[in-house]
Design a protein around this motif. Sequence first.
Motif, PDB file in Angstrom:
ATOM      1  N   PHE A  86      -0.499  -0.202 -11.727  1.00 53.82           N
ATOM      2  CA  PHE A  86      -1.661   0.623 -11.489  1.00 53.82           C
ATOM      3  C   PHE A  86      -1.251   2.004 -11.026  1.00 53.82           C
ATOM      4  O   PHE A  86      -0.436   2.345 -10.318  1.00 53.82           O
ATOM      5  N   VAL A  87      -2.289   2.994 -11.155  1.00 50.14           N
ATOM      6  CA  VAL A  87      -2.464   4.195 -10.560  1.00 50.14           C
ATOM      7  C   VAL A  87      -3.759   4.501 -10.040  1.00 50.14           C
ATOM      8  O   VAL A  87      -4.838   4.382 -10.865  1.00 50.14           O
ATOM      9  N   ILE A  88      -3.726   5.119  -8.585  1.00 49.98           N
ATOM     10  CA  ILE A  88      -5.040   5.250  -8.161  1.00 49.98           C
ATOM     11  C   ILE A  88      -5.230   6.549  -7.775  1.00 49.98           C
ATOM     12  O   ILE A  88      -4.245   7.310  -7.390  1.00 49.98           O
ATOM     13  N   HIS A  89      -6.254   7.299  -8.164  1.00 49.30           N
ATOM     14  CA  HIS A  89      -6.468   8.513  -7.490  1.00 49.30           C
ATOM     15  C   HIS A  89      -7.305   8.628  -6.502  1.00 49.30           C
ATOM     16  O   HIS A  89      -8.628   8.168  -6.512  1.00 49.30           O
ATOM     17  N   HIS A  90      -6.911   8.760  -5.352  1.00 50.04           N
ATOM     18  CA  HIS A  90      -7.575   8.545  -4.127  1.00 50.04           C
ATOM     19  C   HIS A  90      -8.558  10.001  -4.194  1.00 50.04           C
ATOM     20  O   HIS A  90      -9.772   9.913  -3.480  1.00 50.04           O
ATOM     21  N   ASP A  91      -8.154  11.088  -4.699  1.00 52.83           N
ATOM     22  CA  ASP A  91      -8.867  12.255  -4.887  1.00 52.83           C
ATOM     23  C   ASP A  91      -8.956  12.696  -6.073  1.00 52.83           C
ATOM     24  O   ASP A  91      -7.947  12.326  -7.046  1.00 52.83           O
ATOM     25  N   ILE A  92      -9.612  13.832  -6.459  1.00 53.07           N
ATOM     26  CA  ILE A  92      -9.914  14.054  -8.010  1.00 53.07           C
ATOM     27  C   ILE A  92      -8.761  14.933  -8.321  1.00 53.07           C
ATOM     28  O   ILE A  92      -8.454  15.889  -7.499  1.00 53.07           O
ATOM     29  N   PRO A  93      -8.269  14.673  -9.450  1.00 57.20           N
ATOM     30  CA  PRO A  93      -6.968  15.639  -9.888  1.00 57.20           C
ATOM     31  C   PRO A  93      -7.558  16.954 -10.367  1.00 57.20           C
ATOM     32  O   PRO A  93      -8.837  17.108 -10.635  1.00 57.20           O
ATOM     33  N   CYS A 149       2.429  -6.237  -6.998  1.00 60.10           N
ATOM     34  CA  CYS A 149       2.525  -5.327  -8.189  1.00 60.10           C
ATOM     35  C   CYS A 149       3.004  -4.159  -7.699  1.00 60.10           C
ATOM     36  O   CYS A 149       2.528  -3.779  -6.640  1.00 60.10           O
ATOM     37  N   SER A 150       3.784  -3.242  -8.520  1.00 60.79           N
ATOM     38  CA  SER A 150       4.159  -1.953  -8.332  1.00 60.79           C
ATOM     39  C   SER A 150       2.936  -0.792  -8.562  1.00 60.79           C
ATOM     40  O   SER A 150       2.218  -1.097  -9.668  1.00 60.79           O
ATOM     41  N   GLY A 151       2.602   0.138  -7.849  1.00 59.37           N
ATOM     42  CA  GLY A 151       1.556   1.064  -8.113  1.00 59.37           C
ATOM     43  C   GLY A 151       1.946   2.440  -7.484  1.00 59.37           C
ATOM     44  O   GLY A 151       2.584   2.437  -6.531  1.00 59.37           O
ATOM     45  N   VAL A 152       0.953   3.589  -8.003  1.00 63.15           N
ATOM     46  CA  VAL A 152       1.123   4.657  -7.259  1.00 63.15           C
ATOM     47  C   VAL A 152      -0.119   5.368  -6.736  1.00 63.15           C
ATOM     48  O   VAL A 152      -1.326   4.857  -7.742  1.00 63.15           O
ATOM     49  N   ILE A 153      -0.395   5.822  -5.724  1.00 62.87           N
ATOM     50  CA  ILE A 153      -1.491   6.040  -5.068  1.00 62.87           C
ATOM     51  C   ILE A 153      -1.425   7.638  -5.183  1.00 62.87           C
ATOM     52  O   ILE A 153      -0.618   8.109  -4.068  1.00 62.87           O
ATOM     53  N   TYR A 154      -2.293   8.496  -5.670  1.00 60.88           N
ATOM     54  CA  TYR A 154      -2.087   9.967  -5.439  1.00 60.88           C
ATOM     55  C   TYR A 154      -3.113  10.476  -4.787  1.00 60.88           C
ATOM     56  O   TYR A 154      -4.485  10.045  -4.944  1.00 60.88           O
ATOM     57  N   CYS A 155      -2.890  11.252  -3.672  1.00 58.08           N
ATOM     58  CA  CYS A 155      -3.750  12.184  -2.975  1.00 58.08           C
ATOM     59  C   CYS A 155      -3.583  13.413  -2.973  1.00 58.08           C
ATOM     60  O   CYS A 155      -2.463  13.991  -3.313  1.00 58.08           O
ATOM     61  N   LEU A 156      -4.515  14.298  -2.461  1.00 60.84           N
ATOM     62  CA  LEU A 156      -4.599  15.752  -2.816  1.00 60.84           C
ATOM     63  C   LEU A 156      -3.527  16.490  -1.632  1.00 60.84           C
ATOM     64  O   LEU A 156      -3.099  17.397  -1.897  1.00 60.84           O
ATOM     65  N   SER A 157      -3.470  15.936  -0.404  1.00 58.34           N
ATOM     66  CA  SER A 157      -2.712  16.610   0.718  1.00 58.34           C
ATOM     67  C   SER A 157      -1.654  15.709   1.297  1.00 58.34           C
ATOM     68  O   SER A 157      -1.964  14.374   1.266  1.00 58.34           O
ATOM     69  N   ARG A 158      -0.814  16.207   1.896  1.00 59.94           N
ATOM     70  CA  ARG A 158       0.096  15.434   2.549  1.00 59.94           C
ATOM     71  C   ARG A 158      -0.530  14.580   3.843  1.00 59.94           C
ATOM     72  O   ARG A 158       0.117  13.611   4.010  1.00 59.94           O
ATOM     73  N   LYS A 159      -1.264  15.264   4.375  1.00 61.35           N
ATOM     74  CA  LYS A 159      -2.024  14.546   5.501  1.00 61.35           C
ATOM     75  C   LYS A 159      -2.603  13.151   4.978  1.00 61.35           C
ATOM     76  O   LYS A 159      -2.510  12.092   5.585  1.00 61.35           O
ATOM     77  N   ASP A 198      11.970  -2.214  -6.419  1.00 63.76           N
ATOM     78  CA  ASP A 198      10.716  -3.220  -6.099  1.00 63.76           C
ATOM     79  C   ASP A 198      10.836  -3.625  -4.515  1.00 63.76           C
ATOM     80  O   ASP A 198      10.436  -4.782  -4.081  1.00 63.76           O
ATOM     81  N   ARG A 199      11.554  -2.709  -3.827  1.00 63.15           N
ATOM     82  CA  ARG A 199      11.473  -2.901  -2.183  1.00 63.15           C
ATOM     83  C   ARG A 199      10.182  -2.487  -1.643  1.00 63.15           C
ATOM     84  O   ARG A 199       9.751  -2.990  -0.597  1.00 63.15           O
ATOM     85  N   VAL A 200       9.687  -1.330  -2.267  1.00 62.40           N
ATOM     86  CA  VAL A 200       8.553  -0.828  -1.836  1.00 62.40           C
ATOM     87  C   VAL A 200       7.658  -1.051  -3.265  1.00 62.40           C
ATOM     88  O   VAL A 200       8.009  -0.967  -4.077  1.00 62.40           O
ATOM     89  N   LYS A 201       6.585  -1.457  -3.014  1.00 61.77           N
ATOM     90  CA  LYS A 201       5.586  -1.826  -3.970  1.00 61.77           C
ATOM     91  C   LYS A 201       4.483  -0.721  -4.134  1.00 61.77           C
ATOM     92  O   LYS A 201       4.034  -0.406  -5.376  1.00 61.77           O
ATOM     93  N   VAL A 202       3.935  -0.078  -3.204  1.00 61.38           N
ATOM     94  CA  VAL A 202       3.068   1.045  -3.483  1.00 61.38           C
ATOM     95  C   VAL A 202       3.455   2.283  -2.887  1.00 61.38           C
ATOM     96  O   VAL A 202       3.956   2.411  -1.489  1.00 61.38           O
ATOM     97  N   ILE A 203       3.613   3.349  -3.697  1.00 63.16           N
ATOM     98  CA  ILE A 203       3.910   4.768  -3.114  1.00 63.16           C
ATOM     99  C   ILE A 203       2.542   5.595  -3.231  1.00 63.16           C
ATOM    100  O   ILE A 203       1.709   5.363  -4.013  1.00 63.16           O
ATOM    101  N   VAL A 204       2.488   6.013  -1.800  1.00 69.27           N
ATOM    102  CA  VAL A 204       1.361   7.170  -1.725  1.00 69.27           C
ATOM    103  C   VAL A 204       1.793   8.635  -1.724  1.00 69.27           C
ATOM    104  O   VAL A 204       2.982   8.697  -1.206  1.00 69.27           O
ATOM    105  N   ALA A 205       1.287   9.274  -2.758  1.00 69.89           N
ATOM    106  CA  ALA A 205       2.165  10.512  -3.099  1.00 69.89           C
ATOM    107  C   ALA A 205       1.395  11.485  -3.069  1.00 69.89           C
ATOM    108  O   ALA A 205       0.130  11.586  -3.671  1.00 69.89           O
ATOM    109  N   THR A 206       1.832  12.977  -3.291  1.00 70.83           N
ATOM    110  CA  THR A 206       1.143  13.874  -3.871  1.00 70.83           C
ATOM    111  C   THR A 206       1.570  13.994  -4.997  1.00 70.83           C
ATOM    112  O   THR A 206       2.508  13.184  -5.527  1.00 70.83           O
TER     113      THR A 206
END
Length: 722
Positions: free
Chosen positions: A304-311, A234-244, A282-290
């Motif tokens: 799904f959307v995951i927040h790896h860090d608090i918004p 399935c497709s989803g996005v994971i948000y992180c606080l920093s580029r690193k 749909d070639r990439v399923k999960v985007i990890v992004a700021t």
Amino acid sequence: MATKKVKEQARKVLKDVFGYDSFRPMQEEIICALMDGKDAFVLMPTGGGKSLCYQIPAIMREGTGIVVSPLISLMKDQVDALNACGVSAAYYNSSLKAAEAKDVLERFESGKLDMLYVAPERLLSKAFLAKLQKLKLAMFAVDEAHCVSQWGHDFRPEYVRLGELREIFPDVPMLALTATADEHTREDISERLQLAKSQRFTASFDRPNIRYLVAEKRQPLTQILQFLDGWQNCSGVIYCLSRKRVEDLAVNLQRHGIRAAAYHAGIPGRSREKVQDDFLRDRVKVIVATIAFGMGVDKPNVRFVIHHDIPKSIESYYQETGRAGRDGLESEALMLYGSGDVNLVRRLIENVENIDQRRVEVHKLNSMVAFSEALTCRRRVLLGYFSEPLDHSCGNCDICLDPPKTYDATELAEAALQCVREIKGHFGMGYVIDVLRGSNNARIKEHKHDKIKSHGAGADINADEWTSILRQLVHHGYFMQDVSKRAAMLATKKAEHIGTGDPIMLAKYQPGIRRQFKRLGMARDELLFKKLVALREEQAEKDDLPPHVVFSDVSLTEMSQKQPADVAGMRLISGMGAHKLEEYGDVFLALIKKHSESKASKKTKDNGKDIPMLIAKGPGLNETQTYTLALHRKEGLTLAQNAAQQGVSEVTVLRHYVAIIRAGQYIDVPAFIGKDFETVMNELTDADPYASLTEIKADLSVELSNEEFRLVLAWREAIGVA
Ligand code: ADP
Ligand code: ZN
């Protein structure tokens, strides 16, 4: 007044062009207002169905509908989607080559376009405005209208001049649309676009198909991998606080075989576009992004959307989680909450120079922290923040699914109320807690709050627990925190009922990790769904379109549920407009047909299990035996039911079973005998070849009736082992 006829026509367009049976809330009213030549300001959450609000009037009204949209990539998607529905639409922006642009303008000027998407700076050029004045326009639609406001989350200077449209074209109805949830920005939009006299249409901002989950952050990678396990393919996005963090996580996920890609502002434009496009296709399923990711992506089937860090704020959280489930299907938003991240964000905020702005940001972060730590329904807190009360718990968040234990906290609430009243409204939550716990710090002494009644009234409860209690009382509306006074604690009108009304039940504070929850699951034929997805990909590739433009997941889900057998059945599928039916109907029907045939043929193979070839060892079946077989096979009756149906004993039916097997006809004997079947078979193989059948039966470790025993013997003969 929109007549009944207008409504009928609108419904016809909805069905024929877009393939939908009914309007979503507000859509019809908005369409009618525009058909009446009025302006409208539409406030609807992401996925609410804003596009149809202007697309249908643009199709119905004479002339071309002009749609202003901030992002070139979005324009192309929308136009692709419209063309796939057979609507004559085009876009006019800087991405077009000279010849293409000329072609679009020619089609526009000859009145052949129902809709033209334009970037604001193009639209407001003198030459283009002059052109517009000579042509018949159906209406203006300003999409993503919050871009006009500096308060919004995506201010675009080129949007500011759009207010001029109202003056230059006083007779062309105008529609502004946004999914922005905060009132401040809404007011600003209304003013800047001169929509003061327009009607406002506000839909609920609840997104019921999104399940909100918050988990204490412990081992984020493991937690995320576990979560992704439930959303394979399935497709989803994971948000992180920093580029690193983005880059590290993307690499880690790739190592675990997940088709993930990183996305942040430091990646060159070209590569970023490619990542977006790969995701859309749909070639990439999960985007990890700021947070840089999102605005330009209108993908309906983000599951799904995951927040790896608090918004940084509830606004951002709502906006980012809102990218899940635009298509209305079951989706999840998971946030990993760690106090270390909160401190990190606090430090970032400390760098903000403007004091007022810093104060606002601190408050916003605090609200976000409160949301994360809330013990009341997440949706309630979320919607409450945007002043949309929810008077029941939602049943679809971690708190509702696994409610924390509650207890009667009336006395504590009374103590808190007394304290807030005594200190008279100028102090924040931390101060209230200090007073309640009986602290004698300098500030308390200075204000002589060590002398008031409530001082020390809650000394036996630790500060963390008090924080939890006060936050819950805020969520329940007994107190509020006044932003303009440094989040000072104030009692609300509702607080008057503390101690006089019902007991105040609060959730017991329990720090710890929360469980994973079973999803509802979509009742569909998963195998067929997978086949349909593959076919969609193939067709999309052929027509150079993103797969969701060919058919949405909703359409494919319905196809896999209803399994239409003909064009008439296909027409009933949601999203199946006339044009798509013509374009893709046959190929998809063929696939469904093939699937149900293979399933039917498997059925005669008894639920897909392979049936051994049975060798006939006895005569053919007589009439009653045939009837027994028919009841067994066609009606699926059990032994007892079969006997009852025929009014005979079970022994008789069992004898029929033996005859049936001996005639080489199939009955699932292994399943009938059950777990002891293998044992019996093995013991029979090992049995003394000179012993009588009675002796062999007596030696078995498993008890069988005479008829069951004969059935197993017949089976052994029929499969050729005896
Ligand atoms: P928004 O722009 O508000 O985020 P969209 O216009 O993209 O929402 O619509 C979200 C999804 O809902 C799209 O897949 C759209 O086709 C679908 N949709 C919109 N209106 C209806 C309707 N009346 N019936 C069924 N589906 C609809
Ligand atoms: Zn809930």
